[in-house]
Design a protein around this motif. Structure first.
Motif, PDB file in Angstrom:
ATOM      1  N   GLU A  93       1.746   6.060  -7.160  1.00  0.00           N
ATOM      2  CA  GLU A  93       0.545   6.758  -8.030  1.00  0.00           C
ATOM      3  C   GLU A  93       1.203   8.287  -7.818  1.00  0.00           C
ATOM      4  N   GLN A  94       1.597   8.794  -6.611  1.00  0.00           N
ATOM      5  CA  GLN A  94       2.307  10.082  -6.688  1.00  0.00           C
ATOM      6  C   GLN A  94       3.162  10.271  -7.499  1.00  0.00           C
ATOM      7  N   GLN A 115       2.367   1.589  -3.585  1.00  0.00           N
ATOM      8  CA  GLN A 115       1.541   1.743  -4.404  1.00  0.00           C
ATOM      9  C   GLN A 115       1.290   3.355  -3.956  1.00  0.00           C
ATOM     10  N   THR A 116       0.979   3.939  -3.162  1.00  0.00           N
ATOM     11  CA  THR A 116       0.799   5.175  -2.840  1.00  0.00           C
ATOM     12  C   THR A 116       2.000   6.262  -3.488  1.00  0.00           C
ATOM     13  N   ARG A 117       3.145   5.721  -3.353  1.00  0.00           N
ATOM     14  CA  ARG A 117       4.496   6.463  -3.912  1.00  0.00           C
ATOM     15  C   ARG A 117       4.340   6.280  -5.167  1.00  0.00           C
ATOM     16  N   ALA A 143       0.680  -1.159   0.020  1.00  0.00           N
ATOM     17  CA  ALA A 143       0.147   0.303   0.008  1.00  0.00           C
ATOM     18  C   ALA A 143       0.622   1.186   0.141  1.00  0.00           C
ATOM     19  N   LYS A 144       2.181   1.305   0.724  1.00  0.00           N
ATOM     20  CA  LYS A 144       3.018   2.319   0.876  1.00  0.00           C
ATOM     21  C   LYS A 144       3.448   2.636  -0.454  1.00  0.00           C
TER      22      LYS A 144
END
Length: 666
Positions: free
Chosen positions: A389-390, A385-387, A382-383
């Motif tokens: 996507e950012q 994926q967030t990075r 999840a971490k």
């Protein structure tokens, strides 16, 4: 004689329980195999993304996934092994001494801080001179006991030395950074790059056959509130998922200390995240001899009651103990010391609490362990994926912003060009109208050419102004590139100013910020060849040359007659020549500028693509990578290792188990 309802219910429960354990273990193994296979398949697809090998974020995540796959596989192996009884607790609370007392021999090192990077497993073995070292990737190495100790000492020395160096480096470099974000990234960079981390995760030590080891394996764990290796700390859940049962060490002399309770609360919270529990834990209230010495049995009773008040909701049993007295008594044969120490009571509690429930506890521990390791990887996914996507959003918005700014620059250049040419056209047109007649004063073509260059078309002025314009545009292009190039860079450490780092650390992160291959030098901008055609005699060619030849053909006539005959046509040809010159110069300027702007655009985009790939692999595959991360998180969120009673009853019914006939009518 018909059985009572209670007897029938009990027999029914026993049959269901027997069937449950008979089926739950194969179901758990199947779940482990399926989760390992699915995880490895997803990771293999991630590794196929171009530039994976040099990706600073994708590759470490996949390596973490590989380690998780190994852990999941090992959970299946552990189901066929004896009950793993972990000794856990905070710091130097006597875990090694307790292990020696339980095993009735000195096998665990005492008087040393526990290592933060492995667990020690003690198991009965006929061959006592060989230890087994297991590494993070699952490989196992057989070594002589003394050879193994030497290896561990070398690993410990490496970690300790690198920890000191990393700490000193951080203290030295942190003064150059102001913000908390910078300091945190600096710390992460330094410890990631400088701290040595051993890949040894467990060591199995051979121990002489012992009554306890017939049913259990004892496991010594790291001290859980220590900061031995700089910033390396050990969380409880990193080891708890491997434990079938736990003996938790409490210090009787500091029973009211908040740390133990805080740690247990964190453990409960961590386990609740994965649907776990702490019902497989008992506690030892160690150093009770010190309490007895200072306050007698009354003090022992008071401390025990206090421990039950603080921790009674967590531990099923809390046993007062002096591990030191127990070991001393066992080694010297002092029966009184052994009885007073509490070690006999502890053996009784271990057998009464763990042994009858061993099969259930072991199965549940593996179910919780599977959920825990999957949950931890899911959190990391999840971490990441967030990075990702950012960074994708930054890539898109950065490209759009660059194009918008590029369009603004082009408009600014076009406006400047228009102003320049309008000024020159006005100047030359004025010269044609006021000075063209003087051409008839010159008899030689060379004189006429010189007059045209200096007085009509003012070539000297034009060359100077074009050079000024060239320098102006070169500066604008360089400034534009220098502004956008750093913004196009994707970095692992987004807040950290690389320029402030020392050379050794700068080299460690150079791949993420190296734009040298994309350097741009606008000083090469050139569009003077259009003006240079004047010098080459371009103006005496074409229609203007014919006009000048016509002037030469009437030089024998009176000047006034020649002017009357030729001046109008001469001016017309000069105006047309000006149009031709402007068109050629403007076309050459635009071509040269467009070439430079295209070069800048390609370089900026190259920086953006290259540095993105150095973090996540090729951006062309980023959507697939996002889909794989979502798939991985979905898989890790529901590893499905449990066999539910409802499903079991359905299965039994479908298989034709006639409970009602077998038991109710009995």
């Amino acid at each position: 004689m018909r059985l009572s309802l209670d007897d029938r219910a009990r027999m029914l429960f026993e049959v269901v329980q027997e069937e449950y354990f008979a089926r739950a273990k194969p179901a758990m193994k199947a779940a482990i195999q399926e989760n390992t296979r699915a995880l490895e398949e997803i990771l293999d697809r991630m590794k196929q993304i171009p530039h994976y090998e040099n990706s600073a974020l994708l590759k470490p995540f996949c390596e973490m996934g590989d380690s998780t796959a190994v852990e999941i596989h090992q959970l299946g192996d552990a189901m066929e092994q004896p009950f793993m009884l972990f000794i856990m607790g905070m710091g130097k609370y006597g875990k090694s001494t307790l292990i020696n007392a339980l095993l009735r021999q000195k096998v665990a090192e005492m008087d040393f801080l526990p290592k933060t990077w492995k667990i020690d497993i003690f198991e009965s073995h006929e061959v006592l001179n060989t230890a087994q070292v297991k590494r993070k990737d699952g490989t196992v190495q057989q070594l002589g006991v003394e050879e193994c100790k030497a290896l561990l000492k070398a690993e410990e020395d490496k970690q300790a030395a690198s920890s000191r160096e990393a700490g000193e480096e951080f203290r030295k470099q942190s003064a150059a950074y102001r913000s908390i974000e910078e300091k945190e990234e600096l710390k992460k960079l330094i410890y990631d790059k400088m701290l040595y981390r051993s890949d040894i995760v467990e060591v199995r030590w051979p121990v002489q056959v012992n009554s306890l080891l017939k049913n259990f394996r004892l496991v010594d764990t790291p001290g859980l509130v220590q900061n031995l290796l700089g910033e390396v700390k050990v969380s409880i859940h990193e080891y708890y998922h491997k434990a079938d049962g736990v003996i938790w060490m409490l210090d009787a002399t500091t029973i009211s200390a908040r740390k133990s309770r805080e740690m247990m609360d964190k453990l409960e919270q961590a386990l609740s995240d994965v649907g776990g529990r702490t019902d497989n834990m008992i506690a030892v209230l160690n150093s009770i001899d010190k309490v007895r010495k200072s306050g007698g049995e009354e003090a022992v009773q008071s401390v025990t009651e206090q421990a039950n008040h603080i921790f009674g909701d967590i531990f099923k049993q809390i046993v007062p103990l002096s591990a030191k007295e127990a070991l001393d008594g066992l080694l010297t044969g002092d029966r009184e010391l052994i009885e007073r120490s509490g070690i006999i009571r502890l053996h009784q509690v271990i057998h009464s609490h763990f042994l009858p429930e061993a099969q259930r506890m072991q199965l549940v521990s593996k179910q919780v362990g599977l959920r825990n390791v999957c949950y931890q990887l899911g959190q990391e996914a999840a971490k990441y994926q967030t990075r990702l996507e950012q960074d994708l959003n930054t890539f898109i918005k950065g490209s759009e912003a660059f194009q918008e700014n590029l369009n603004v620059l082009i408009q600014k250049i076009d406006k400047s060009n228009q102003h320049f040419f309008e000024k020159y056209i006005s100047k030359v047109n004025r010269n044609i109208e006021t000075k063209a007649e003087l051409l008839f004063d010159y008899n030689e073509a060379a004189q006429q050419q010189s007059y045209l260059e200096s007085s009509i078309f003012q070539l000297g002025w034009l060359k100077r102004e074009v050079e000024k314009l060239r320098r102006k545009y070169a500066a604008m292009l360089q400034e534009f590139y220098d502004y956008h190039a750093p913004k196009a860079v994707f970095k692992e450490y987004v807040h950290l100013s690389i320029d402030k780092l020392p050379t050794n650390l700068r080299q460690e992160v150079q791949l993420q910020v190296d734009t040298q291959s994309f350097d741009f030098d606008a000083s090469s901008l050139s569009f003077l060849s259009g003006a240079g055609m004047f010098v080459a005699g371009g103006l005496v060619l074409g229609p203007l040359g014919l006009v000048l030849a016509g002037i030469a053909s009437v030089l024998g006539l009176a000047k006034w007659l020649a002017v009357k005959m030729k001046l109008s046509g001469l001016k017309q040809e000069l105006h047309q020549t000006l149009v031709t010159i402007i068109e050629k110069m403007e076309a050459e300027m635009i071509d040269s500028l467009n070439s430079q702007l295209e070069d800048i655009s390609n370089r900026i985009q190259g920086i953006r693509y290259t540095t993105f790939a150095e973090l996540h692999g090729d951006i062309q595959d980023s959507e697939e990578l996002l889909e794989l991360l979502v798939e991985l998180r979905s898989r890790m969120s529901s590893p499905d290792g449990d066999l539910h009673i409802k499903q079991l009853l359905i299965d039994l019914f479908q298989e034709g188990k006639q409970f009602e006939h077998s038991f109710i009518t009995r």
